[in-house]
Design an enzyme around this catalytic site. Structure first.
Site, PDB file in Angstrom:
ATOM      1  N   GLY A  23       9.478  -2.744  -0.272  1.00 30.17           N
ATOM      2  CA  GLY A  23       8.063  -2.819   0.083  1.00 30.17           C
ATOM      3  C   GLY A  23       7.153  -3.093  -1.098  1.00 30.17           C
ATOM      4  N   GLY A  24       7.703  -3.054  -2.279  1.00 29.82           N
ATOM      5  CA  GLY A  24       6.887  -3.379  -3.456  1.00 29.82           C
ATOM      6  C   GLY A  24       5.892  -2.303  -3.840  1.00 29.82           C
ATOM      7  CB  THR A  25       5.015   0.965  -2.535  1.00 26.58           C
ATOM      8  OG1 THR A  25       6.300   1.507  -2.220  1.00 26.58           O
ATOM      9  CG2 THR A  25       4.446   0.247  -1.332  1.00 26.58           C
ATOM     10  CG  ASP A  33       1.245  10.414   0.093  1.00 24.26           C
ATOM     11  OD1 ASP A  33       1.631  11.055   1.089  1.00 24.26           O
ATOM     12  OD2 ASP A  33       0.679  10.945  -0.881  1.00 24.26           O
ATOM     13  CE1 TYR A  41       8.391  -6.572  -4.276  1.00 23.64           C
ATOM     14  CE2 TYR A  41       8.646  -7.172  -1.961  1.00 23.64           C
ATOM     15  CZ  TYR A  41       7.833  -6.822  -3.024  1.00 23.64           C
ATOM     16  OH  TYR A  41       6.480  -6.736  -2.860  1.00 23.64           O
ATOM     17  CE1 TYR A  77       2.320  12.467  -5.302  1.00 23.59           C
ATOM     18  CE2 TYR A  77       0.505  11.273  -6.268  1.00 23.59           C
ATOM     19  CZ  TYR A  77       1.682  11.278  -5.574  1.00 23.59           C
ATOM     20  OH  TYR A  77       2.232  10.106  -5.149  1.00 23.59           O
TER      21      TYR A  77
END
Lengths: 682, 591
Positions: B170-172, B236, B168, B511
């Site tokens: 940054g959990g993004t 980002d 794990y 995107y």
């Protein structure tokens, strides 16, 4: 005996000509025309198109492969082709065209009935994605009428793929081109550059959503009023932008045009008998003015439900197949794509058929043709076929008399009976060769056959099953299915069916026959009921002219001395043989004389690999195989002697849902009457 | 090496302090003190002090939301305020493992909040469930290694006791990569690398720096900046995402045109696997030594081991930065311009093209202007573009630009790019618009939480695609989303928009954003997933890739085989089988 048709009035039709009364021709032509265009991309003008085509990567690839000429020369040639092809859609000319058409159409037609629901759906569809209009082709009027209707209802007028011959007509060619037609050479063959320019031109129109594209998926005008095997070239062109992801979707709109009486009826029959058609020229058109003094009844234009190609192709096309090569690179379409295009093209033809309006006259023609040929000659060209039944009901009498009046060149109504008119006595030459008599007699018979063909698609699947039941004398489903498939395949050029959907067709035939009580069906078996004993012969009889004619041609091919044939020589040779057989009384149908049928047999045998190509236009006959097919069919030769007393109820799950009820006669063997309630005026 | 000297944490059974967990939302994006809300006057406001937009009123947002989604301020769908601990399954602990772990002194925790915090990324379904207070399978234990050697010990123990490890950072993640596999019966241990956040050395002679993999993007840049350097890698998510995560997912940064993507930046990687540590023996800038083993590591998505240390290229900080923007009459022209810029290889540090919907969205996020003069200027600009230049406000689109380098070169470069833009009908639209565009990148993620308060759910996803397909894929995917929503009974047409965010020689990164009002739908998340699935199918059918930089995770696993072929799948599988035969790294991603 009674025979009735109920047409379920599912759709609302409006009469364009009647609306015209309110606005006046000039007012109509000058009306504000502001259709909502395609909103999927920036607007594009007619002048942008050739530029986009010439600059396209695809054309650059193709030009690079033309080794014979210099780059400049090829480019020059391409722009010449493009100039010749381009439509020059101009509003002014559309208005001029509208004005002229208003004048002409009002004169020859009593009504142009258009389904409003279809028009509204089309109006919507045109805004959402590129629309392809796919009308059936029965008359020169077809595309004119469609543009006229779209102009009238504020829908962007289509650009139309038209045969090159039209462009050669002075003035008229120009007007047509400025009304949105673009011209295609007939025999493109191996002209790679021409093909490339054409396909890029069509694809550019679709990609940019410049205007709805209209073309005849059948390729040609049907000389028999029967659907033709679809051509795939144009279809592939308009679909490719979807396959390649260049547009989100493409909408297909089948359009069914049905004429009470076709302007070209006489010419059609002549052409089928090998009397060449007059060249399309402006002066020829003026001479045809006589044609314009006749009454042709009314016509129906039925715009089918817009169909999303994306939706239709779900699971059939892997669009990812273009991921690994440039999409512009000229490439042979994959098997998957070819199959899908063919499937869609056939489907569209079937949709056109389902949308077609079946007129009572077409049914009358079917019954008139079923009278034994022997009787036709004996009774001095007069055959009482119809007697009005169920007194007190006025409409059916009116219907019959109006149909007879409209087709006064073919039938006459006398004392409540419909008589077949067998041509006027020739004044000039007295001693005619008997062969000429046959040809002359054939003209009205082929005209009748054409009108019968207008309703044939409704009956053909149950009729194929009826023949299968008769020939195999079996009740086993799988045996019947096998024979059904054999017939379906053999007659694939005559009766259009969707490739790969033979079991659905068989199922449809079973359901229709079961619904009218003609057969009982179970998991394993299909058995004929009492009612069926009367219904099935009628259906078999409907196909009999086809079976007989095919047999004549097989007979020719099995003759000694015939080993190698070409289509060119096959047609007259068969025509000779058929004429002889008619004269000798062996053959009861004139349809064997039809060049259309002769060509169909030729294609069928090529498809079945019974004719194998030796060189261009030359084929070796596999006599054993022809004989075998002939033998299988032979079983069905001794059909129905005593004429049809029949009961048939077919409820068709189609847009127009005709419900046919033929009820058995009691006394009069040659008397038919029919009952029906018509939703619109016919 | 001077890293693993701090033994302060090694005696505790509790979570180490200073972790981001304390200042972040447990059920939404970003910092707890920062969010969009509608204040008492009914105006949208962005709270906190962290961003340029913080503390500002955004007057147009309410109307935009109502107009775009048909939302109503009265109809709220608020989140469950706090985690109900009882909703969390008690941990399945592997006692022997825990005992031995204790003896290593590595801190760990089985506190419910700690476990839930590391059980998810930021996929819509994950956040949606949390907001409803629903918690699925979560890790049974969280460990906080402090250095490479700690990780080695943890992995050894996990192998010994057959414990499942999920790294794990940054959990993004937005690929379901952090979700615990439902079928996993072993004890799951989340290896949180956040304590491994040091820069171990900077090599100014070679312009490289060696970091522990847990360092978060913004800290890395800040610390390097203190020495006058930067990596220039700015995804980002850089406020929260970690270096190890970038390596594990093949991340891409906004300024890749100058600095390159992660694969261009990485010089050396150290990864701890069940078979031991994998690394190269030198730091040569390029090698011909068989397939590059870094490419087994980059994009392995935590299935092979834990990335512990990375050597990256660094650059001196740019002397000068300048934002810019160009307005185009339509998206087609904008894409043509970007393509030309790529052809001439003169792309600025960043160049992004928003479509019309996103342009309008950006407008809705303009803060209240303080001076009459500014609003006058804005009005004048709008007048010039729409009335004078004849741009259709419903078609025009905008490109945002960021130039970096020395001042003179930047200005020269800027002129070159604006000249190209002019050929495609582009009009320079000022620095402010450009800067705001990039700022929005960071705040846009907060906006989803606001939407979710008002029955709006949404997500972004990306792809990469050859140039000739860019327009087609944008059109078709957006249309597909709208069509699918319509077919599935969504009342209000969804917000379906895209932007081109990166240019390459042979293609671009696109995107997509997609959001809709789910009020009245019985199972919005399921519906959402179906639409997202359809959109991905559409992307693939149009020649787009499965992912440009988000990765595959579990969300896009179903398409891996068709993406890399059977043999390719076999290659990846065989690596996994060798490196991790017992599936210790059992997060189930990728394969």
């Amino acid at each position: 005996l009674s025979f009735s048709i109920l047409v379920k009035n599912e759709e609302e039709f409006v009469d364009v000509l009647e609306e015209l009364m309110h606005s006046g021709d000039l007012g109509h032509a000058l009306r504000t025309f502001s259709p909502s265009p395609y909103n999927g991309g920036p607007p594009c003008s007619a002048a942008d198109l050739p530029k986009a085509v010439l600059e396209s990567q695809y054309l650059r690839y193709v030009i690079a492969t033309e080794k014979a000429l210099s780059l400049e020369e090829v480019r020059e040639e391409a722009s010449v082709i493009l100039e010749e092809m381009s439509q020059k859609l101009q509003m002014g000319f559309i208005r001029l065209m509208a004005y002229m058409l208003s004048k002409v159409l009002k004169r020859i037609l009593t009504g142009i009935h258009v389904n409003t629901e279809g028009l509204n759906a089309l109006k919507q569809a045109v805004q959402e994605s590129p629309v392809i209009l796919l009308p059936n082709h029965r008359s020169y009027l077809d595309f004119l009428v469609i543009s006229y209707v779209m102009f009238t209802y504020d829908i962007p007028v289509p650009v139309i793929a038209a045969g090159m011959a039209l462009s050669k007509m002075r003035v008229v060619g120009e007007i047509i081109s400025r009304s949105g037609a673009f011209f295609i050479r007939r025999a493109i063959g191996s002209d790679k550059l021409y093909w490339a320019v054409l396909s890029e031109y069509v694809k550019t129109i679709v990609r940019k959503g410049f205007a709805p594209v209209e073309f005849y998926v059948e390729g040609l005008r049907s000389r028999t009023l029967k659907s033709l095997m679809p051509k795939l070239g144009m279809m592939h062109m308009v679909l490719e932008p979807f396959f390649k992801g260049e547009v989100y979707d493409v909408t297909l709109v089948p359009v069914s045009l049905s004429y009470d009486r076709v302007l070209e009826e006489f010419l059609l029959a002549q052409e089928l008998l090998g009397i060449p058609k007059p060249k399309e020229s402006t002066t020829g058109l003026l001479k045809a003015r006589k044609v314009l003094q006749e009454d042709y009844g009314s016509m129906h234009v039925n715009f089918g439900r817009p169909m999303s190609v994306r939706h239709l192709c779900r699971g059939k096309i892997n669009r990812g197949q273009y991921n690994l090569v440039p999409r512009d690179l000229p490439q042979k379409p994959s098997g998957e794509v070819q199959a899908c295009v063919s499937w869609l093209a056939h489907l569209m033809v079937r949709m056109q058929e389902e949308g077609a309006l079946i007129s009572p006259w077409s049914l009358m023609a079917s019954l008139l043709l079923q009278a034994p040929a022997a009787a036709l000659t004996e009774h001095a060209h007069e055959h009482t076929m119809w007697t009005p039944f169920s007194p007190g009901k006025v409409p059916e009498q009116e219907v019959m008399s109006s149909a007879a009046a409209l087709h006064h060149s073919l039938v006459r109504l006398q004392a409540g009976r419909v008589h077949l008119v067998q041509g006027e006595e020739d004044e000039r030459e007295d001693p005619r060769r008997p062969e000429e008599d046959v040809t002359k007699a054939a003209v009205p018979m082929l005209m009748l056959a054409c009108y019968r063909n207008q309703c044939l698609h409704v009956f053909v699947r149950p009729a194929l099953l009826a023949v299968a039941i008769h020939v195999t004398k079996s009740v086993q489903r799988d045996e019947l299915f096998a024979f059904f498939c054999f017939l379906r395949d053999l007659f694939a050029n005559e009766f259009i069916s969707i490739p790969g959907e033979s079991s659905q067709d068989f199922e449809e035939a079973c359901v229709l026959l079961r619904t009218c009580g003609a057969v009982h069906t179970s998991e394993q078996e299909v058995t004929v009921s009492d009612v069926g004993l009367e219904v099935l012969p009628f259906l078999q009889d409907l196909l009999q002219p086809f079976i007989d004619s095919y047999q004549v041609m097989f007979r020719y091919l099995c003759k000694d001395g015939v080993h190698v044939v070409s289509e060119k020589q096959f047609v007259p040779a068969v025509r000779n043989l058929a004429t002889k057989l008619i004269l000798s009384g062996e053959l009861h149908t004139h349809e064997a004389l039809s060049s259309d049928m002769q060509k169909n047999v030729f294609s069928a045998l090529r498809r079945l690999e019974t004719l194998t190509q030796l060189k261009l236009n030359e084929y070796r006959v596999n006599k054993a195989a022809v004989g075998q097919i002939s033998d299988i069919l032979c079983e069905s030769d001794d059909l129905v002697e005593e004429h049809c007393y029949l009961v048939l109820t077919c409820e068709l799950k189609m847009r127009f849902m005709p419900l046919f009820v033929f009820t058995a006669p009691t006394e009069e063997p040659h008397g038919f009457s029919f009952l029906f309630s018509a939703p619109h005026r016919w | 090496m001077y890293g693993c000297s701090n033994l302060m944490y090694c005696i505790s059974e509790h979570a180490p302090h200073s972790s981001l967990q304390e200042i972040m939302k447990w059920n939404g994006w970003g910092y707890s003190d920062t969010k969009f809300l509608f204040n008492k006057k009914g105006q949208a406001e962005f709270t906190g002090k962290r961003y340029k937009l913080s503390g500002m009123i955004i007057p147009a947002l309410k109307e935009w939301m109502e107009g775009t989604f048909g939302t109503n301020m009265q109809h709220k769908s608020l989140a469950t305020p706090a985690l109900t601990r009882t909703a969390v399954q008690p941990p399945t602990l592997n006692e022997a493992f825990v005992e031995e772990l204790k003896s290593t002194g590595v801190p760990f925790s089985h506190d419910a909040e700690d476990r839930v915090f590391r059980a998810h990324g930021h996929c819509l379904h994950e956040i949606f469930a949390l907001r409803e207070g629903k918690v699925g399978r979560v890790p049974d234990l969280v460990v906080w290694p402090n250095c490479h050697n700690d990780v080695v010990k943890i992995v050894e123990l996990a192998c010994k006791h057959n414990v499942c490890l999920i790294p794990y950072g940054g959990g993004t993640s937005v690929s379901s990569a952090l979700e615990c596999p439902q079928e996993e019966t072993r004890s799951i241990v989340s290896v949180d690398t956040s304590q491994m956040n040091r820069i171990l050395w900077i090599d100014e002679k070679n312009l490289t720096a060696h970091m522990e993999a847990g360092i978060v993007g913004q800290d890395l840049e800040r610390l390097l900046n203190e020495s006058g350097y930067c990596t220039g890698h700015e995804p980002d998510s850089m406020e929260f995402s970690s270096l190890g995560g970038w390596v594990a997912t093949r991340a891409s940064g906004m300024k890749k045109n100058i600095y390159g993507n992660i694969e261009d930046l990485v010089i050396h990687v150290k990864m701890v696997t069940p078979q031991g540590v994998v690394e190269k023996s030198c730091q040569g800038p390029r090698m011909s030594t068989g397939p590059d083993i870094h490419h087994f590591i980059m994009g392995s998505e935590g299935t092979l081991g834990v990335v512990t240390e990375v050597t990256m290229k660094i650059r001196p900080m740019p002397e000068y930065q300048k934002y810019g923007s160009v307005v185009f009459p339509n998206f087609e022209q904008g894409v043509a311009c970007l393509r030309e810029v790529a052809r001439q290889r003169c792309a600025p540090a960043s160049i992004r093209l928003m479509d019309n919907e996103q342009f309008k969205f950006g407008h809705a996020l303009k803060p209240q202007v303080s001076s009459m003069f500014t609003s006058f200027l804005e009005g004048l600009k709008k007048f010039y573009i729409t009335k004078f230049k004849g741009f259709d406000p419903d078609c025009l689109c905008v490109a945002t630009l960021l130039f970096e380098g020395n001042r003179e070169k930047v200005l020269q470069h800027e002129k070159q790019v604006y000249d190209i833009a002019a050929k495609f009908g582009g009009l320079a639209a000022g620095e402010d618009n450009g800067q705001r565009g990039y700022m929005l990148t960071f705040v846009i993620a907060y906006l989803r939480d606001l939407g979710m308060d008002y029955y709006v759910i949404g997500e972004s996803f990306e792809t990469s695609v050859p140039w000739d397909r860019v327009l087609d894929i944008c059109r078709n995917v957006k249309a597909r989303i709208i069509r699918e929503c319509k077919d599935k009974g969504v009342q209000f047409q969804p917000f379906s928009t895209c932007r081109v965010t990166q240019t390459y020689d042979a293609g671009a990164c696109v995107y997509f954003y997609f959001a809709f009002n789910y009020r009245g739908l019985s199972d919005p998340v399921h519906m959402f997933e179906e639409v997202e699935h359809a959109a991905r199918e559409e992307i693939l059918a149009n020649g787009g890739s499965l992912s440009h930089h988000h990765g595959v995770g579990k969300l896009r696993k179903a398409w891996m085989r068709e993406t890399v072929s059977d043999v390719g799948m076999g290659m990846l599988k065989s690596v996994k089988d060798y490196v991790d035969p017992n599936n210790i790294f059992g997060n189930g991603n990728l394969l």
